[in-house]
Scaffold this motif. Structure first.
Motif, mmCIF file in Angstrom:
data_model
loop_
_atom_site.group_PDB
_atom_site.id
_atom_site.type_symbol
_atom_site.label_atom_id
_atom_site.label_comp_id
_atom_site.label_asym_id
_atom_site.label_seq_id
_atom_site.Cartn_x
_atom_site.Cartn_y
_atom_site.Cartn_z
ATOM 1 N N GLN A 52 18.601 58.714 2.763
ATOM 2 C CA GLN A 52 17.237 59.213 2.892
ATOM 3 C C GLN A 52 16.211 58.085 2.861
ATOM 4 O OE1 GLN A 52 16.314 62.675 3.461
ATOM 5 N NE2 GLN A 52 18.446 62.368 4.084
ATOM 6 N N LEU A 53 16.477 57.063 2.045
ATOM 7 C CA LEU A 53 15.583 55.915 2.016
ATOM 8 C C LEU A 53 15.575 55.209 3.373
ATOM 9 C CD1 LEU A 53 13.966 53.932 -0.122
ATOM 10 C CD2 LEU A 53 15.855 52.448 0.488
ATOM 11 N N LEU A 54 16.749 55.081 3.991
ATOM 12 C CA LEU A 54 16.819 54.421 5.296
ATOM 13 C C LEU A 54 16.083 55.226 6.370
ATOM 14 C CD1 LEU A 54 20.531 53.178 5.255
ATOM 15 C CD2 LEU A 54 18.456 51.841 4.855
ATOM 16 N N VAL A 55 16.176 56.554 6.292
ATOM 17 C CA VAL A 55 15.456 57.392 7.265
ATOM 18 C C VAL A 55 13.949 57.235 7.104
ATOM 19 C CG1 VAL A 55 15.001 59.744 8.052
ATOM 20 C CG2 VAL A 55 17.335 59.064 7.460
ATOM 21 N N LEU A 109 4.779 71.498 -0.106
ATOM 22 C CA LEU A 109 5.261 71.628 1.278
ATOM 23 C C LEU A 109 6.650 71.038 1.472
ATOM 24 C CD1 LEU A 109 2.073 70.756 3.386
ATOM 25 C CD2 LEU A 109 2.869 72.989 2.581
ATOM 26 N N GLY A 110 7.039 70.085 0.624
ATOM 27 C CA GLY A 110 8.313 69.402 0.788
ATOM 28 C C GLY A 110 8.142 68.096 1.542
ATOM 29 N N ILE A 111 9.111 67.210 1.363
ATOM 30 C CA ILE A 111 9.035 65.872 1.933
ATOM 31 C C ILE A 111 9.028 65.893 3.459
ATOM 32 C CG2 ILE A 111 10.310 63.699 2.178
ATOM 33 C CD1 ILE A 111 8.966 64.010 -0.533
ATOM 34 N N ARG A 112 9.884 66.712 4.064
ATOM 35 C CA ARG A 112 10.040 66.682 5.523
ATOM 36 C C ARG A 112 8.762 67.095 6.243
ATOM 37 N NH1 ARG A 112 15.111 69.713 7.825
ATOM 38 N NH2 ARG A 112 14.091 71.470 6.804
ATOM 39 N N ALA A 113 8.178 68.229 5.864
ATOM 40 C CA ALA A 113 6.955 68.690 6.528
ATOM 41 C C ALA A 113 5.800 67.729 6.285
ATOM 42 C CB ALA A 113 6.590 70.089 6.023
ATOM 43 N N THR A 114 5.720 67.185 5.074
ATOM 44 C CA THR A 114 4.643 66.257 4.735
ATOM 45 C C THR A 114 4.722 64.993 5.573
ATOM 46 O OG1 THR A 114 4.661 67.096 2.454
ATOM 47 C CG2 THR A 114 3.557 65.001 2.839
ATOM 48 N N MET A 115 5.933 64.436 5.715
ATOM 49 C CA MET A 115 6.104 63.208 6.487
ATOM 50 C C MET A 115 5.873 63.434 7.984
ATOM 51 S SD MET A 115 7.012 60.355 4.765
ATOM 52 C CE MET A 115 7.951 59.395 5.932
ATOM 53 N N GLY A 160 6.440 57.331 -1.134
ATOM 54 C CA GLY A 160 6.485 56.825 -2.511
ATOM 55 C C GLY A 160 7.364 57.668 -3.411
ATOM 56 N N THR A 161 7.356 58.967 -3.191
ATOM 57 C CA THR A 161 8.217 59.858 -3.978
ATOM 58 C C THR A 161 9.678 59.512 -3.774
ATOM 59 O OG1 THR A 161 6.582 61.626 -3.721
ATOM 60 C CG2 THR A 161 8.803 62.277 -4.415
ATOM 61 N N ILE A 162 10.072 59.308 -2.527
ATOM 62 C CA ILE A 162 11.462 58.964 -2.219
ATOM 63 C C ILE A 162 11.834 57.628 -2.845
ATOM 64 C CG2 ILE A 162 13.021 58.296 -0.339
ATOM 65 C CD1 ILE A 162 11.564 60.368 1.407
ATOM 66 N N MET A 163 10.980 56.643 -2.688
ATOM 67 C CA MET A 163 11.304 55.285 -3.108
ATOM 68 C C MET A 163 11.353 55.139 -4.629
ATOM 69 S SD MET A 163 9.773 51.880 -1.342
ATOM 70 C CE MET A 163 8.194 51.861 -2.154
ATOM 71 N N LEU A 227 11.497 64.607 11.003
ATOM 72 C CA LEU A 227 12.154 65.920 10.925
ATOM 73 C C LEU A 227 13.595 65.802 10.434
ATOM 74 C CD1 LEU A 227 10.849 67.444 14.283
ATOM 75 C CD2 LEU A 227 10.199 68.166 11.970
ATOM 76 N N ALA A 228 14.159 64.605 10.455
ATOM 77 C CA ALA A 228 15.542 64.404 10.019
ATOM 78 C C ALA A 228 15.670 64.239 8.503
ATOM 79 C CB ALA A 228 16.132 63.170 10.712
ATOM 80 N N LEU A 229 14.555 64.194 7.785
ATOM 81 C CA LEU A 229 14.599 64.029 6.329
ATOM 82 C C LEU A 229 15.035 65.319 5.629
ATOM 83 C CD1 LEU A 229 11.299 62.031 5.848
ATOM 84 C CD2 LEU A 229 13.573 61.218 5.187
ATOM 85 N N CYS A 230 15.630 65.174 4.460
ATOM 86 C CA CYS A 230 15.934 66.311 3.581
ATOM 87 C C CYS A 230 14.809 66.458 2.567
ATOM 88 C CB CYS A 230 17.236 66.077 2.820
ATOM 89 S SG CYS A 230 18.703 65.913 3.840
#
Length: 504
Positions: A52-55, A109-115, A160-163, A227-230
């Protein structure tokens, strides 16, 4: 895990050994149940922190990475920087407001929609400069900047949340380093485009339409890739543990959590000046040094070298912050000393160069041509290395800030709020300095204000860095900021973790 059930036939023999590799490659039966959730082998691998970090790093490679390449040209690729100054003032003003609340939005909203939404603003921003090349539509550029501020606030908070919350404590520095390397390769690749197209341009001129079109296409790809993020709730670390969130989030609980981030740890406010100062120097470096003092092709080369230096800075500081034989509290103190030393060495060299340069009024005289890379010696080689060290320092500063925040909590919910505070306050500082540049503030004043605020911010943050960063943060401490329990998020008890560096 006592509640684990094999997903195949009830009579099937269930293998006892389950091996987790911390690279994200996990060996187990083809289907299994974890706390009531059926998860397949492929899904667990893809939902690991490193993947997920790489994506997310690739998304930032294509969106803000290309934005940095465009901005690094000075004036957004325009000889007259007034449109970019006004656009960036609007950008960072809206970014500051949205960023403060973007942690709450990302949690809901979640990480995917936000990104994904966050990535859209970047292509519109680049498109506005393509339009400006033909019709000088100043209003469209300013609108695009304001809209990008909204989008960027959401994108960077999700990033930032992911990292900060996905990796285990002992690997946060390396994960930050991985992200910063890939992200800045976006700016490096993006810098090659204008360099190649303007390599023979020894005069000052706007960059070509092809440069802007290239940026637009790459930025759009980044928004689609998001869109490929979880979402964070699906993430499983190598030991089976989950990211700490909220079981039943609502807008009310997330707005309450936003303010609890401050009230539960009021000393976090001492980091706010570091947040504020973390982007202010871009204005001086990109517009008042690179944009004003060099011709088109040399600006493009400087831009490339700046982002390459960022990669080196991220590698050195990311790995140093994770040194396994040194306690985390000592690493925090060492990083402070390193930042303080670099600040005065590099910016001291910058002062020696700046006091000898033409003023803003002199560079704006019609016919003024900046330094070219063929000038060599004192005219170019010295400032070239200075610009490289500015890029190195930027990566060191940003890597340390993310690491400090990640060291204060492992909670995904709290990390989102801290990331929102960081990007919001950072953007407020940037808005102020882009506006000062738009008001034609002298180059010397812009330099002095940047250096002084960086030094003051470090001094104010020192008590947090020296006294509040612990060697570890307990699970119980993190759960105080959630309605989840230890059972919901703790590592699995019957798991063997195989780490290629340290076997657990």
């Amino acid at each position: 895990m006592a509640d684990e059930k094999h997903a195949s036939s009830p009579t099937a023999e269930v293998p006892e050994l389950r091996t987790y590799d911390t690279t994200g490659v996990i060996e187990r039966p083809p289907g299994w149940m974890y706390k009531g959730i059926k998860i397949g082998k492929k899904e667990i691998w893809y939902a690991s922190p490193i993947v997920q970090l790489l994506v997310v790093a690739m998304v930032c490679f294509l969106c803000p990475g290309m934005f940095n390449a465009l901005g690094g040209l000075g004036g957004g690729g325009q000889v007259d920087a007034s449109a970019q100054n006004d656009a960036n003032t609007a950008l960072y003003s809206t970014f500051a407001v949205v960023g403060f609340f973007s942690g709450t939005i990302a949690n809901m909203l979640g990480i995917r929609a936000t990104m994904t939404f966050g990535g859209l603003g970047y292509c519109i921003y680049a498109a506005s400069f393509l339009s400006y090349n033909h019709n000088q539509n100043h209003g469209f550029v300013v609108f695009a900047g304001a809209f990008l501020g909204v989008c960027a606030g959401l994108l960077w908070t999700a990033q930032g949340t992911i990292m900060m919350s996905y990796p285990p404590e002992e690997k946060k520095g390396r994960y930050i380093s991985y992200f910063w390397i890939i992200f800045n390769f976006g700016a490096v690749i993006g810098s090659l485009v204008p360099l190649g197209q303007n390599i023979n341009a020894t005069e000052n001129k706007n960059v070509t339409d092809g440069t802007y079109i290239g940026f637009i296409v790459l930025m759009l790809l980044g928004a689609v890739l998001a869109l490929a993020l979880c979402n964070a709730g699906r993430i499983r670390r190598a030991d089976g543990s989950k990211v700490i969130l909220m079981k039943n989030p609502s807008w009310k609980t997330e707005f309450i959590g936003l303010f609890e981030t401050i009230t539960s740890s009021p000393w976090v406010i001492l980091l706010f000046p570091m947040f504020f100062a973390s982007n202010i120097f871009y204005t001086y470096q990109q517009n008042d040094m690179n944009g004003a003092q060099f011709n088109t092709r040399t600006r493009a080369l400087n831009n490339l070298l700046y982002w390459l230096a960022q990669i080196l800075g991220a590698i050195i500081f990311g790995y140093a912050l994770d040194m396994p034989k040194v306690r985390r509290s000592l690493r925090a103190k060492g990083s402070f000393i390193a930042l303080f030393s670099l600040l005065f060495i590099i910016w001291g060299g910058g002062y020696a160069w700046q006091k000898q340069q033409p003023t803003r009024e002199e560079t704006e005289v019609k016919g003024f041509v900046g330094y070219d890379w063929t000038d060599g010696g004192k005219l170019y080689i010295g400032p070239m290395f200075l610009y490289i060290f500015y890029g190195f320092f930027d990566a060191a500063w940003q890597t340390c800030i993310y690491w400090y925040m990640g060291a204060l909590s492992n909670s995904g919910r709290k990390a989102a709020n801290l990331a929102g505070f960081y990007k919001g306050i950072q953007s407020a500082g940037a808005a102020v300095f882009w506006r000062l540049d738009g008001l034609k503030t002298s180059f010397d004043t812009m330099f002095a204000a940047s250096w002084g605020l960086l030094a003051g911010a470090l001094v104010i943050a020192a008590p947090v860095i020296f006294m509040r960063i612990k060697d570890t943060v307990s699970l119980e401490e993190d759960l105080k900021f959630s309605d989840e329990t230890v059972e919901d998020v703790a590592p699995a008890k019957d798991v063997t973790v195989v780490d290629k560096e340290n076997t657990v």
